[in-house]
Write a protein that holds these residues in place. Structure first.
Motif: not given
Length: 109
Positions: A30-33, A73-78, A83-92
């Motif tokens: 969201s911050m990147i967007k 922006l197009v390359l980041l979206n692709r 890869t998909g989003l990672v949950s915060i708990e996985q990162q923690m």
């Protein structure tokens, strides 16, 4: 389906986790967007100023910046679509911030 760990983490901490850990979490994306949106507003203002000054070199330069940011922006979206989003708990868990007990407790709830 936000887990209790996700609810306890502030947006700023989630963005910091997204910058330091592998993968991209929701608040970081969201911050990147938002950043790209403000970049688009700034480039639109620069393009309007370039057209008002009638300087051909400046118009080409700003158009090149618009194209570069659009391609990024197009390359980041692709990339994120693959890869998909990672949950915060996985990162923690990856960084060793959250204990396995906290993660298992949040999965049970």
């Amino acid at each position: 389906m936000a887990s209790p760990i996700d609810n306890n983490v502030s947006s700023a901490k989630a963005v910091l986790l997204g910058a330091l850990a592998s993968g991209v979490n929701g608040p970081t994306w969201s911050m990147i967007k938002i950043t790209f949106l403000t970049l688009g507003v700034c480039l639109a203002a620069m393009l309007a100023l370039a057209f008002s000054s009638s300087d051909f070199i400046m118009i080409i330069h700003v158009l090149l910046l618009v194209v570069i940011s659009g391609i990024l922006l197009v390359l980041l979206n692709r990339f994120l679509a693959e890869t998909g989003l990672v949950s915060i708990e996985q990162q923690m868990e990856e960084m060793g911030i959250a204990t396995k007990d906290q993660i298992e407790l949040s999965k049970k709830s």
